[in-house]
Design a protein around this motif. Structure first.
Motif, PDB file in Angstrom:
ATOM      1  N   ARG A  83       0.846  -1.201   0.000  1.00  0.00           N
ATOM      2  CA  ARG A  83       0.000   0.000   0.000  1.00  0.00           C
ATOM      3  C   ARG A  83       0.872   1.239   0.000  1.00  0.00           C
ATOM      4  O   ARG A  83       2.032   1.208   0.428  1.00  0.00           O
ATOM      5  CB  ARG A  83      -0.942   0.017   1.214  1.00  0.00           C
ATOM      6  N   ASP A  84       0.306   2.318  -0.516  1.00  0.00           N
ATOM      7  CA  ASP A  84       0.939   3.628  -0.485  1.00  0.00           C
ATOM      8  C   ASP A  84       0.026   4.511   0.363  1.00  0.00           C
ATOM      9  O   ASP A  84      -1.053   4.908  -0.106  1.00  0.00           O
ATOM     10  CB  ASP A  84       1.104   4.173  -1.904  1.00  0.00           C
ATOM     11  N   ASN A  85       0.437   4.794   1.573  1.00  0.00           N
ATOM     12  CA  ASN A  85      -0.423   5.545   2.487  1.00  0.00           C
ATOM     13  C   ASN A  85      -0.702   6.960   1.973  1.00  0.00           C
ATOM     14  O   ASN A  85      -1.812   7.477   2.143  1.00  0.00           O
ATOM     15  CB  ASN A  85       0.207   5.608   3.868  1.00  0.00           C
ATOM     16  N   ALA A  86       0.290   7.577   1.353  1.00  0.00           N
ATOM     17  CA  ALA A  86       0.111   8.939   0.854  1.00  0.00           C
ATOM     18  C   ALA A  86      -0.933   8.994  -0.260  1.00  0.00           C
ATOM     19  O   ALA A  86      -1.668   9.974  -0.380  1.00  0.00           O
ATOM     20  CB  ALA A  86       1.438   9.490   0.370  1.00  0.00           C
ATOM     21  N   LYS A  87      -0.989   7.946  -1.062  1.00  0.00           N
ATOM     22  CA  LYS A  87      -1.957   7.892  -2.163  1.00  0.00           C
ATOM     23  C   LYS A  87      -3.236   7.156  -1.774  1.00  0.00           C
ATOM     24  O   LYS A  87      -4.155   7.059  -2.592  1.00  0.00           O
ATOM     25  CB  LYS A  87      -1.321   7.216  -3.379  1.00  0.00           C
ATOM     26  N   ASN A  88      -3.267   6.629  -0.554  1.00  0.00           N
ATOM     27  CA  ASN A  88      -4.413   5.837  -0.095  1.00  0.00           C
ATOM     28  C   ASN A  88      -4.778   4.753  -1.115  1.00  0.00           C
ATOM     29  O   ASN A  88      -5.952   4.587  -1.485  1.00  0.00           O
ATOM     30  CB  ASN A  88      -5.620   6.726   0.204  1.00  0.00           C
ATOM     31  N   THR A  89      -3.775   4.044  -1.553  1.00  0.00           N
ATOM     32  CA  THR A  89      -3.909   3.065  -2.629  1.00  0.00           C
ATOM     33  C   THR A  89      -3.292   1.739  -2.195  1.00  0.00           C
ATOM     34  O   THR A  89      -2.248   1.723  -1.525  1.00  0.00           O
ATOM     35  CB  THR A  89      -3.225   3.589  -3.910  1.00  0.00           C
ATOM     36  N   VAL A  90      -3.931   0.662  -2.611  1.00  0.00           N
ATOM     37  CA  VAL A  90      -3.442  -0.684  -2.336  1.00  0.00           C
ATOM     38  C   VAL A  90      -3.065  -1.333  -3.670  1.00  0.00           C
ATOM     39  O   VAL A  90      -3.787  -1.146  -4.672  1.00  0.00           O
ATOM     40  CB  VAL A  90      -4.506  -1.523  -1.614  1.00  0.00           C
ATOM     41  N   TYR A  91      -1.974  -2.081  -3.683  1.00  0.00           N
ATOM     42  CA  TYR A  91      -1.473  -2.706  -4.910  1.00  0.00           C
ATOM     43  C   TYR A  91      -1.415  -4.221  -4.762  1.00  0.00           C
ATOM     44  O   TYR A  91      -1.295  -4.741  -3.652  1.00  0.00           O
ATOM     45  CB  TYR A  91      -0.071  -2.188  -5.236  1.00  0.00           C
ATOM     46  N   LEU A  92      -1.457  -4.895  -5.909  1.00  0.00           N
ATOM     47  CA  LEU A  92      -1.200  -6.324  -5.938  1.00  0.00           C
ATOM     48  C   LEU A  92      -0.278  -6.585  -7.115  1.00  0.00           C
ATOM     49  O   LEU A  92      -0.685  -6.477  -8.268  1.00  0.00           O
ATOM     50  CB  LEU A  92      -2.491  -7.137  -6.082  1.00  0.00           C
ATOM     51  N   GLN A  93       0.977  -6.889  -6.797  1.00  0.00           N
ATOM     52  CA  GLN A  93       1.942  -7.263  -7.827  1.00  0.00           C
ATOM     53  C   GLN A  93       1.833  -8.763  -8.045  1.00  0.00           C
ATOM     54  O   GLN A  93       1.940  -9.542  -7.087  1.00  0.00           O
ATOM     55  CB  GLN A  93       3.351  -6.897  -7.382  1.00  0.00           C
ATOM     56  N   MET A  94       1.626  -9.152  -9.296  1.00  0.00           N
ATOM     57  CA  MET A  94       1.443 -10.548  -9.634  1.00  0.00           C
ATOM     58  C   MET A  94       2.509 -10.960 -10.636  1.00  0.00           C
ATOM     59  O   MET A  94       2.695 -10.284 -11.657  1.00  0.00           O
ATOM     60  CB  MET A  94       0.041 -10.768 -10.224  1.00  0.00           C
ATOM     61  N   SER A  95       3.185 -12.056 -10.355  1.00  0.00           N
ATOM     62  CA  SER A  95       4.198 -12.559 -11.275  1.00  0.00           C
ATOM     63  C   SER A  95       4.016 -14.058 -11.450  1.00  0.00           C
ATOM     64  O   SER A  95       3.233 -14.685 -10.729  1.00  0.00           O
ATOM     65  CB  SER A  95       5.599 -12.245 -10.760  1.00  0.00           C
ATOM     66  N   ALA A  96       4.726 -14.609 -12.409  1.00  0.00           N
ATOM     67  CA  ALA A  96       4.622 -16.039 -12.714  1.00  0.00           C
ATOM     68  C   ALA A  96       3.156 -16.447 -12.846  1.00  0.00           C
ATOM     69  O   ALA A  96       2.725 -17.464 -12.298  1.00  0.00           O
ATOM     70  CB  ALA A  96       5.340 -16.872 -11.661  1.00  0.00           C
ATOM     71  N   LEU A  97       2.407 -15.651 -13.567  1.00  0.00           N
ATOM     72  CA  LEU A  97       0.963 -15.871 -13.669  1.00  0.00           C
ATOM     73  C   LEU A  97       0.641 -17.168 -14.388  1.00  0.00           C
ATOM     74  O   LEU A  97       1.346 -17.587 -15.321  1.00  0.00           O
ATOM     75  CB  LEU A  97       0.308 -14.690 -14.368  1.00  0.00           C
ATOM     76  N   LYS A  98      -0.442 -17.794 -13.929  1.00  0.00           N
ATOM     77  CA  LYS A  98      -0.899 -19.072 -14.466  1.00  0.00           C
ATOM     78  C   LYS A  98      -2.322 -18.907 -15.013  1.00  0.00           C
ATOM     79  O   LYS A  98      -3.063 -18.018 -14.569  1.00  0.00           O
ATOM     80  CB  LYS A  98      -0.917 -20.120 -13.349  1.00  0.00           C
ATOM     81  N   PRO A  99      -2.730 -19.760 -15.932  1.00  0.00           N
ATOM     82  CA  PRO A  99      -4.108 -19.680 -16.437  1.00  0.00           C
ATOM     83  C   PRO A  99      -5.148 -19.724 -15.313  1.00  0.00           C
ATOM     84  O   PRO A  99      -6.193 -19.078 -15.415  1.00  0.00           O
ATOM     85  CB  PRO A  99      -4.210 -20.895 -17.364  1.00  0.00           C
ATOM     86  N   GLU A 100      -4.869 -20.445 -14.260  1.00  0.00           N
ATOM     87  CA  GLU A 100      -5.822 -20.547 -13.153  1.00  0.00           C
ATOM     88  C   GLU A 100      -5.921 -19.265 -12.321  1.00  0.00           C
ATOM     89  O   GLU A 100      -6.754 -19.161 -11.421  1.00  0.00           O
ATOM     90  CB  GLU A 100      -5.507 -21.739 -12.243  1.00  0.00           C
ATOM     91  N   ASP A 101      -5.077 -18.282 -12.611  1.00  0.00           N
ATOM     92  CA  ASP A 101      -5.196 -16.982 -11.964  1.00  0.00           C
ATOM     93  C   ASP A 101      -6.241 -16.098 -12.661  1.00  0.00           C
ATOM     94  O   ASP A 101      -6.550 -15.005 -12.185  1.00  0.00           O
ATOM     95  CB  ASP A 101      -3.848 -16.245 -11.962  1.00  0.00           C
ATOM     96  N   THR A 102      -6.760 -16.566 -13.777  1.00  0.00           N
ATOM     97  CA  THR A 102      -7.768 -15.806 -14.503  1.00  0.00           C
ATOM     98  C   THR A 102      -9.003 -15.598 -13.642  1.00  0.00           C
ATOM     99  O   THR A 102      -9.586 -16.553 -13.126  1.00  0.00           O
ATOM    100  CB  THR A 102      -8.158 -16.541 -15.804  1.00  0.00           C
ATOM    101  N   ALA A 103      -9.394 -14.339 -13.479  1.00  0.00           N
ATOM    102  CA  ALA A 103     -10.519 -13.988 -12.610  1.00  0.00           C
ATOM    103  C   ALA A 103     -10.730 -12.480 -12.655  1.00  0.00           C
ATOM    104  O   ALA A 103      -9.899 -11.750 -13.195  1.00  0.00           O
ATOM    105  CB  ALA A 103     -10.251 -14.418 -11.169  1.00  0.00           C
ATOM    106  N   VAL A 104     -11.836 -12.049 -12.067  1.00  0.00           N
ATOM    107  CA  VAL A 104     -12.014 -10.632 -11.777  1.00  0.00           C
ATOM    108  C   VAL A 104     -11.460 -10.397 -10.370  1.00  0.00           C
ATOM    109  O   VAL A 104     -11.799 -11.129  -9.438  1.00  0.00           O
ATOM    110  CB  VAL A 104     -13.493 -10.212 -11.851  1.00  0.00           C
TER     111      VAL A 104
END
Length: 113
Positions: A71-92
């Motif tokens: 998260r970036d407290n100054a921007k009030n934003t949360v992040y999700l870094q995703m790597s080594a993605l797999k077909p089963e990660d497909t989703a909303v």
């Protein structure tokens, strides 16, 4: 009024990376337990990662070692870094403050060759 706006999804090949963002208003992410969830077609929504107010992070076994929540407290934003993605990660993918029923519109992640 709480608002969460997710972005950053897209189409990526297996093994690729994406970073999702969740811009939050109406609550302070620094003092909340914020989570990223996902829902694949025909499946129930699942919590994949969350970050505690103190900064500790917890991951579902299915994404451990591949996803990083921050998260970036100054921007009030949360992040999700995703790597080594797999077909089963497909989703909303959605972010929310755990224990509440405030949800954004989500962002679609599709992992396919």
């Amino acid at each position: 009024q709480v608002q969460l706006v997710e972005s950053g999804g897209g189409l990526v090949q297996p093994g690729g990376s994406l970073t999702l963002s969740c811009v939050v208003s109406g609550l302070t992410v620094r003092t909340a337990i914020m989570g990223w969830h996902r829902q694949a077609p025909g499946k129930t929504r699942e919590l994949v990662a969350h970050i505690m107010a103190g900064g500790s992070t917890i991951y579902a076994d299915s994404v451990k070692g591949r996803f990083t929540i921050s998260r970036d407290n100054a921007k009030n934003t949360v992040y999700l870094q995703m790597s080594a993605l797999k077909p089963e990660d497909t989703a909303v993918y959605y972010c929310n403050k755990l224990g509440t029923n405030h949800w954004g519109q989500g962002t679609q992640v599709t992992v396919s060759s």
